[in-house]
Design an enzyme around this catalytic site. Structure first.
Site, PDB file in Angstrom:
ATOM      1  N   ASN A 107      42.318  29.200 -87.808  1.00 58.90           N
ATOM      2  CA  ASN A 107      42.949  29.002 -88.347  1.00 58.90           C
ATOM      3  C   ASN A 107      44.735  29.400 -88.278  1.00 58.90           C
ATOM      4  O   ASN A 107      46.210  29.461 -88.893  1.00 58.90           O
ATOM      5  CB  ASN A 107      42.834  30.863 -88.691  1.00 58.90           C
ATOM      6  N   ARG A 110      47.063  56.138 -79.346  1.00 62.78           N
ATOM      7  CA  ARG A 110      46.857  56.134 -80.868  1.00 62.78           C
ATOM      8  C   ARG A 110      45.865  56.033 -81.167  1.00 62.78           C
ATOM      9  O   ARG A 110      44.631  54.879 -80.889  1.00 62.78           O
ATOM     10  CB  ARG A 110      47.777  55.187 -81.703  1.00 62.78           C
ATOM     11  N   HIS A 158      44.071  55.344 -76.056  1.00 66.95           N
ATOM     12  CA  HIS A 158      43.807  55.745 -77.675  1.00 66.95           C
ATOM     13  C   HIS A 158      44.761  56.747 -77.409  1.00 66.95           C
ATOM     14  O   HIS A 158      45.280  57.598 -77.943  1.00 66.95           O
ATOM     15  CB  HIS A 158      42.878  57.418 -77.212  1.00 66.95           C
ATOM     16  N   LYS A 167      39.264  45.524 -78.368  1.00 68.03           N
ATOM     17  CA  LYS A 167      38.645  44.130 -78.667  1.00 68.03           C
ATOM     18  C   LYS A 167      37.212  44.185 -78.829  1.00 68.03           C
ATOM     19  O   LYS A 167      36.693  45.363 -77.611  1.00 68.03           O
ATOM     20  CB  LYS A 167      38.698  43.738 -77.630  1.00 68.03           C
ATOM     21  N   ASP A 172      55.634  48.127 -82.918  1.00 70.18           N
ATOM     22  CA  ASP A 172      55.327  49.507 -83.445  1.00 70.18           C
ATOM     23  C   ASP A 172      54.430  49.982 -84.799  1.00 70.18           C
ATOM     24  O   ASP A 172      55.075  49.619 -85.433  1.00 70.18           O
ATOM     25  CB  ASP A 172      56.979  49.209 -84.129  1.00 70.18           C
ATOM     26  N   LYS A 227      50.164  44.671 -77.759  1.00 76.57           N
ATOM     27  CA  LYS A 227      50.664  43.971 -79.137  1.00 76.57           C
ATOM     28  C   LYS A 227      51.076  45.118 -80.048  1.00 76.57           C
ATOM     29  O   LYS A 227      52.488  44.695 -80.603  1.00 76.57           O
ATOM     30  CB  LYS A 227      50.116  43.159 -79.877  1.00 76.57           C
TER      31      LYS A 227
END
Length: 532
Positions: free
Chosen positions: A292, A125, A123, A165, A158, A153
């Site tokens: 994909n 961010r 957490h 997840k 940035d 990642k």
């Protein structure tokens, strides 16, 4: 024993289990039946290793499981970091893990218990960000490992998110669309009740087994349960365009892989060490996984002049016989019709997809699941470069073997960050309640048109640009133009940082990427402090 042989045994066990379980049996066969557990027990011993692979993300040969692998890679990078042990411990740990279990009333009237997870790794961010997958091998360890990868990642490219997840432990192919919608909506409601979803808290996205439709169901459910949240559409990304998605999200991960592979291959100094000439054109590529990510990566490489010589899927693979490279567009159309790539004209079919990984090529692109290259097959890999389009496709033991053989690994931490980068753009679009280009496109076109008119009048001597050329020059930027430009900028700047860090520290690219992520997160903790 090959993975597909394990799959056959696992399917046999599942059949035995179904016969042994009256409720499941009624659902699938219309009658109740039971059989003894002896066969199940005997077969279970045979595929014990396979269960370890599926349930814990490890290859069947003593390699560490997926979560352990992420921790090993973290520790290798932490040895180079300037941060104190207490900060490193906080960065490494997973903050929250939630396990859910809820009933599903199936279309035939039976009831099943659904197991699901959501992990919030960091957490530092907010919001935290990470996909939701639907697969029968989902478990807590895998979910925590993927959440950790998302943290690092986001930091390496940035993007201002923490990592998260989610996973729902089902095989989506065995459920109707209505049943999957019910599962997704119930899962979302559980996340809402426990404050594990929201535009400022936790923003899911598609992953293995999910896509835009599932994200639309999540958005709709959230908005029904939180009708006063004006930013409700930003609670999830990867949505259809009609539901607030962003143009370019579908191809974003594959495009990000392409950008990084292209930059590596264009670097004369780096490729000369591998006895290759610069450029994508003429290079040979093998893609494992034609979902994909694999499809879009192959598309972009082929368009740039690369030769896709083989493609592997879960049920086997195809190898080009023409020498010209596979026609990716034609394979996509064939797969849509046949539901498989096997038997595509002009190719040799290999039933063992593991063999495809071991063919000679310039660049091998694993774009499927984790632990596909491990200590038992690493010595047979003949590629010069491995570009990790999947999460965790190379185990730590395999990495050591490959690097001793001079094979360069471009890490997942950077390469497949294109998806979360464009998810970030979608999140911003939803918060702004306006698509990119709406306020600027016509203004750009008007300014360019006025400039061309002035140049023609002043210097043209009666000569005018053709309408086609004029249209190309005058065209204003659309949303997808902004997305592609922003994604390319993000991936190229991040690749340059990773390459430079690897050179300065004398480490490989994975360690450099982890190190960049660790230092950025540590700085965040140092500047923000710890509450309370």
């Amino acid at each position: 024993m090959r993975i597909n042989q394990f799959n056959c045994l696992s399917k046999l066990i599942q059949t035995v289990d179904q016969l042994h379980h009256p409720t499941i049996c009624r659902r699938q066969f219309g009658t109740a039946a039971t059989v003894g557990g002896t066969v199940r027990q005997a077969l279970g011993q045979i595929v014990e290793t396979k269960d370890s692979v599926e349930n814990h993300g490890a290859a069947p040969h003593g390699d560490p499981n997926f979560l352990e692998s992420v921790d090993i890679y973290f520790d290798r990078a932490a040895a180079y970091a300037q941060s104190t042990p207490d900060i490193l411990a906080q960065i490494k740990a997973c903050n929250n893990v939630m396990r859910l279990q809820f009933p599903l009333k199936c279309g035939n009237g039976t009831v099943e218990l659904i197991e699901a997870y959501r992990a919030q790794h960091s957490h530092h961010r907010l919001p935290v960000k990470g996909g939701i997958r639907m697969a029968p091998n989902v478990d807590a360890n895998e979910t925590m490992a993927l959440a950790a990868l998302m943290t690092f990642k986001c930091a390496v490219v940035d993007v201002p998110f923490g990592g998260a997840k989610g996973g729902i432990k089902i095989d989506p192919n065995k459920y109707t669309s209505t049943e999957k919608e019910t599962i997704i909506r119930r899962y979302t409601s559980e996340l809402v009740k426990k404050n594990f979803i929201g535009p400022a808290l936790d923003v899911p996205a598609p992953d293995y087994g999910t896509g835009p439709q599932e994200m639309a169901w999540i958005k709709d459910t959230f908005e029904h349960l939180r009708p006063t949240d004006i930013n409700g559409s930003a609670c999830v990304t990867g949505k259809p365009l009609e539901e607030g998605g962003i143009d370019g999200r579908q191809e974003a991960t594959g495009l990000g892989v392409f950008f990084c592979v292209r930059e590596f291959l264009n670097d004369k100094e780096l490729v000369s060490k591998l006895n290759m000439n610069p450029g994508v054109k003429g290079k040979t590529f093998i893609v494992q996984g034609f979902g994909n990510v694999g499809r879009h990566t192959a598309d972009k490489l082929a368009a740039a002049g690369g030769k896709i010589i083989a493609v592997a899927e879960y049920d086997g693979g195809i190898v080009d016989e023409t020498g010209e490279g596979l026609d990716i567009t034609a394979i996509k159309a064939y797969q849509a019709t046949k539901k498989s790539i096997l038997g595509f004209p002009g190719t040799t079919t290999r039933r063992d997809s593991g063999e495809i990984l071991e063919l000679e090529c310039d660049v091998l692109i694993p774009a499927a699941l984790e632990s596909q290259i491990h200590s038992r097959n690493a010595h047979r890999i003949k590629a010069k470069v491995i570009a990790e389009a999947a999460n965790g496709p190379v185990t730590p033991r395999a990495e050591v073997i490959l690097e001793k053989r001079g094979i360069v690994i471009l890490p997942d931490l950077l390469l497949n960050a294109g998806g979360v980068t464009v998810s970030y753009f979608e999140w911003l679009k939803n918060l702004n309640h306006m698509h990119f280009g709406r306020m600027s496109r016509r203004m750009e076109e008007s300014g360019k048109k006025a400039l061309i008119d002035a140049l023609e009048n002043q210097f043209g001597n009666g000569t005018k640009l053709s309408e086609d050329l004029r249209s190309q020059i005058v065209k204003g930027n659309t949303e997808v133009d902004f997305v592609y430009s922003g994604l390319e900028e993000t991936m190229l700047v991040s690749w340059d940082n990773v390459r430079r860090t690897a050179q300065i520290k004398g480490c490989n690219y994975r360690t450099a990427a982890y190190l960049i992520a660790i230092e950025r997160i540590a700085t965040c903790y140092k500047v923000s402090g710890i509450f309370p």
